[in-house]
Design a protein around this motif. Structure first.
Motif, PDB file in Angstrom:
ATOM      1  N   UNK A 131      -1.745 -15.202 -18.694  1.00 23.67           N
ATOM      2  CA  UNK A 131      -1.809 -14.481 -17.428  1.00 23.67           C
ATOM      3  C   UNK A 131      -0.409 -14.053 -16.994  1.00 23.67           C
ATOM      4  N   UNK A 132      -0.305 -12.841 -16.494  1.00 18.22           N
ATOM      5  CA  UNK A 132       0.933 -12.284 -15.975  1.00 18.22           C
ATOM      6  C   UNK A 132       0.699 -11.909 -14.522  1.00 18.22           C
ATOM      7  N   UNK A 133       1.604 -12.285 -13.639  1.00 22.14           N
ATOM      8  CA  UNK A 133       1.481 -11.922 -12.237  1.00 22.14           C
ATOM      9  C   UNK A 133       2.241 -10.633 -11.961  1.00 22.14           C
ATOM     10  N   UNK A 134       1.637  -9.767 -11.153  1.00 26.75           N
ATOM     11  CA  UNK A 134       2.240  -8.476 -10.807  1.00 26.75           C
ATOM     12  C   UNK A 134       2.379  -8.393  -9.290  1.00 26.75           C
ATOM     13  N   UNK A 135       3.607  -8.394  -8.809  1.00 25.78           N
ATOM     14  CA  UNK A 135       3.882  -8.356  -7.376  1.00 25.78           C
ATOM     15  C   UNK A 135       3.945  -6.905  -6.909  1.00 25.78           C
ATOM     16  N   UNK A 136       3.134  -6.595  -5.891  1.00 30.56           N
ATOM     17  CA  UNK A 136       3.102  -5.252  -5.329  1.00 30.56           C
ATOM     18  C   UNK A 136       3.404  -5.312  -3.830  1.00 30.56           C
ATOM     19  N   UNK A 137       4.661  -5.082  -3.416  1.00 24.57           N
ATOM     20  CA  UNK A 137       4.963  -5.026  -1.987  1.00 24.57           C
ATOM     21  C   UNK A 137       4.204  -3.867  -1.360  1.00 24.57           C
ATOM     22  N   UNK A 138       3.633  -4.089  -0.188  1.00 30.04           N
ATOM     23  CA  UNK A 138       2.706  -3.098   0.364  1.00 30.04           C
ATOM     24  C   UNK A 138       2.873  -2.940   1.864  1.00 30.04           C
ATOM     25  N   UNK A 139       3.040  -1.683   2.294  1.00 32.98           N
ATOM     26  CA  UNK A 139       3.049  -1.354   3.716  1.00 32.98           C
ATOM     27  C   UNK A 139       2.263  -0.056   3.886  1.00 32.98           C
ATOM     28  N   UNK A 140       1.032  -0.180   4.378  1.00 33.36           N
ATOM     29  CA  UNK A 140       0.167   0.976   4.621  1.00 33.36           C
ATOM     30  C   UNK A 140      -0.045   1.819   3.360  1.00 33.36           C
ATOM     31  N   UNK A 141      -0.619   1.200   2.350  1.00 26.50           N
ATOM     32  CA  UNK A 141      -0.903   1.880   1.084  1.00 26.50           C
ATOM     33  C   UNK A 141      -2.403   1.922   0.799  1.00 26.50           C
ATOM     34  N   UNK A 168      -5.532  -1.258   6.963  1.00 26.40           N
ATOM     35  CA  UNK A 168      -6.544  -1.969   6.190  1.00 26.40           C
ATOM     36  C   UNK A 168      -6.169  -2.225   4.746  1.00 26.40           C
ATOM     37  N   UNK A 169      -4.893  -2.089   4.418  1.00 29.62           N
ATOM     38  CA  UNK A 169      -4.457  -2.297   3.033  1.00 29.62           C
ATOM     39  C   UNK A 169      -4.846  -3.678   2.506  1.00 29.62           C
ATOM     40  N   UNK A 170      -4.658  -4.708   3.318  1.00 30.26           N
ATOM     41  CA  UNK A 170      -4.950  -6.071   2.862  1.00 30.26           C
ATOM     42  C   UNK A 170      -6.424  -6.224   2.511  1.00 30.26           C
ATOM     43  N   UNK A 171      -7.299  -5.679   3.335  1.00 32.11           N
ATOM     44  CA  UNK A 171      -8.736  -5.794   3.078  1.00 32.11           C
ATOM     45  C   UNK A 171      -9.138  -5.026   1.816  1.00 32.11           C
ATOM     46  N   UNK A 172      -8.529  -3.866   1.618  1.00 26.09           N
ATOM     47  CA  UNK A 172      -8.817  -3.086   0.413  1.00 26.09           C
ATOM     48  C   UNK A 172      -8.349  -3.836  -0.834  1.00 26.09           C
ATOM     49  N   UNK A 173      -7.161  -4.440  -0.742  1.00 28.15           N
ATOM     50  CA  UNK A 173      -6.638  -5.199  -1.880  1.00 28.15           C
ATOM     51  C   UNK A 173      -7.556  -6.365  -2.225  1.00 28.15           C
ATOM     52  N   UNK A 174      -8.012  -7.081  -1.219  1.00 24.57           N
ATOM     53  CA  UNK A 174      -8.926  -8.203  -1.461  1.00 24.57           C
ATOM     54  C   UNK A 174     -10.232  -7.724  -2.080  1.00 24.57           C
ATOM     55  N   UNK A 175     -10.744  -6.602  -1.609  1.00 22.29           N
ATOM     56  CA  UNK A 175     -11.997  -6.064  -2.140  1.00 22.29           C
ATOM     57  C   UNK A 175     -11.871  -5.667  -3.597  1.00 22.29           C
ATOM     58  N   UNK A 176     -10.657  -5.374  -4.028  1.00 16.92           N
ATOM     59  CA  UNK A 176     -10.426  -5.008  -5.432  1.00 16.92           C
ATOM     60  C   UNK A 176      -9.922  -6.180  -6.264  1.00 16.92           C
ATOM     61  N   UNK A 177     -10.052  -7.383  -5.727  1.00 17.58           N
ATOM     62  CA  UNK A 177      -9.767  -8.577  -6.512  1.00 17.58           C
ATOM     63  C   UNK A 177      -8.339  -9.048  -6.534  1.00 17.58           C
ATOM     64  N   UNK A 178      -7.473  -8.488  -5.705  1.00 19.19           N
ATOM     65  CA  UNK A 178      -6.073  -8.906  -5.696  1.00 19.19           C
ATOM     66  C   UNK A 178      -5.891 -10.161  -4.855  1.00 19.19           C
ATOM     67  N   UNK A 179      -4.907 -10.945  -5.216  1.00 19.80           N
ATOM     68  CA  UNK A 179      -4.453 -12.028  -4.347  1.00 19.80           C
ATOM     69  C   UNK A 179      -3.587 -11.391  -3.271  1.00 19.80           C
ATOM     70  N   UNK A 218       5.853   8.461   2.259  1.00 13.97           N
ATOM     71  CA  UNK A 218       6.906   7.560   1.807  1.00 13.97           C
ATOM     72  C   UNK A 218       7.658   6.973   2.989  1.00 13.97           C
ATOM     73  N   UNK A 219       7.950   5.665   2.893  1.00 18.37           N
ATOM     74  CA  UNK A 219       8.733   5.008   3.942  1.00 18.37           C
ATOM     75  C   UNK A 219      10.232   5.009   3.634  1.00 18.37           C
ATOM     76  N   UNK A 220      10.581   5.305   2.382  1.00 19.17           N
ATOM     77  CA  UNK A 220      11.994   5.231   1.993  1.00 19.17           C
ATOM     78  C   UNK A 220      12.450   6.538   1.343  1.00 19.17           C
ATOM     79  N   UNK A 221      12.154   6.715   0.048  1.00 20.54           N
ATOM     80  CA  UNK A 221      12.725   7.835  -0.700  1.00 20.54           C
ATOM     81  C   UNK A 221      12.158   9.187  -0.320  1.00 20.54           C
ATOM     82  N   UNK A 222      11.049   9.216   0.419  1.00 19.95           N
ATOM     83  CA  UNK A 222      10.482  10.498   0.806  1.00 19.95           C
ATOM     84  C   UNK A 222      11.264  11.192   1.902  1.00 19.95           C
ATOM     85  N   UNK A 223      12.201  10.504   2.538  1.00 24.07           N
ATOM     86  CA  UNK A 223      13.007  11.097   3.598  1.00 24.07           C
ATOM     87  C   UNK A 223      14.485  10.856   3.312  1.00 24.07           C
TER      88      UNK A 223
END
Length: 221
Positions: free
Chosen positions: A1-11, A38-49, A198-203
Motif C-alpha cells: 500500500x502507498x499513501x497519497x497525500x492530497x492537500x485540499x481547499x475547495x476542490x 463539500x470537498x470533504x464529503x465528496x472525498x469520503x464518498x469516493x473512498x478517501x481517508x 486557483x488559489x495560488x498560481x492562477x493569480x
C-alpha cells in the motif's frame, strides 16, 4: 500500500476525477484545509481517508497528511486535477529499492526523493508568471521543476523535521533532503489545466506570495 497525500481547499469539482483515477494499491488521504464547498464529503464518498487541518496553509495540509499516513511510501500531489494520479506508479518506481517485484531500474537509479517534472499539455495549464516563478526557485534548488507530485519513504520524510507550513513546504523538503545527502530524481508527468479557481498560481498575487514563502525558506534552510 502507498499513501497519497492530497492537500485540499475547495476542490469539489476536481476530486471525483482525481480519486477515480487513483491506481490500485494507492490510498488517497485528502487533507481538507477549511473547504466550504463539500470537498470533504465528496472525498469520503469516493473512498478517501479525510483528515481535517484547520490551520490554513499548503504546508500545514501536506504535513497533516504525512502525519496521518502509515504506508512505507508516501506520495504528494495536488487535488485540482492538474496532475493525473495514473502517473504515480512511474514516480514511485524510481525510489531506491522500490517495491517488491519493482523494475530493476529502481535499484540502478537509486532515488530517495522523486519529483514529477511538469510538462504542460497546453499553454493554459501553466501561466507564464507561475512558470517563471517556479523556474527561478527550482534553479536555486538545483532542479528543473519544483514539482508538486513527489514520492519518498515516510520515515525519512518525518526525519527531515520540516517546519514550513505555507507554500515553502515543497522547497524545504528538497533542500533538507539534499543537505542530508538524499538522491533526488525527476521524471516527466503531464500537467493539465486545473479544474476550478486557483488559489495560488492562477493569480499573479498568489504566485508572488508563494515565491515570497519560498525565498524565506531559501534564506533559513
Amino acid at each position: 500500500m502507498i499513501d497519497v497525500v492530497l492537500p485540499c481547499l475547495d476542490e469539489a469539482a476536481a476530486l471525483p476525477w482525481v480519486l477515480t483515477r487513483m491506481p490500485a494499491g494507492h490510498r488517497p488521504i485528502v487533507v481538507d484545509n477549511g473547504s466550504t464547498d463539500g470537498s470533504a464529503e465528496i472525498a469520503e464518498a469516493h473512498g478517501a481517508l479525510v483528515v481535517h487541518e484547520p490551520r490554513r496553509g499548503f504546508g500545514a495540509a501536506c504535513h497533516a497528511g504525512l502525519l496521518a499516513a502509515t504506508a512505507d511510501i508516501v506520495c504528494f500531489m495536488d487535488a485540482d486535477a492538474s496532475l493525473d494520479p495514473a502517473d504515480l506508479p512511474e514516480v514511485v518506481r524510481l525510489l531506491a529499492a522500490g517495491l517488491p517485484g519493482a523494475d530493476p531500474d529502481a535499484d540502478r537509479l537509486g532515488a530517495d526523493l522523486v519529483l514529477g517534472r511538469r510538462r504542460p499539455v497546453s499553454f493554459r495549464a501553466w501561466p507564464p508568471h507561475a512558470r517563471l516563478g517556479n523556474a527561478l526557485v527550482a534553479r536555486r534548488a538545483g532542479l528543473r521543476d519544483l514539482g508538486p507530485m513527489r514520492a519518498a519513504r515516510r520515515t525519512r520524510l518525518l526525519d527531515l523535521n520540516l517546519t514550513d507550513r505555507r507554500s515553502g513546504y515543497p522547497l524545504e523538503m528538497v533542500l533538507r533532503a539534499r543537505a542530508q545527502g538524499w538522491r533526488i530524481a525527476e521524471t516527466d508527468v503531464a500537467y493539465h489545466p486545473r479544474t476550478g479557481r486557483s488559489k495560488v498560481t492562477g493569480t499573479v498575487r498568489g504566485t508572488l506570495r508563494a515565491v515570497r514563502d519560498m525565498r524565506r525558506v531559501l534564506e533559513t534552510v
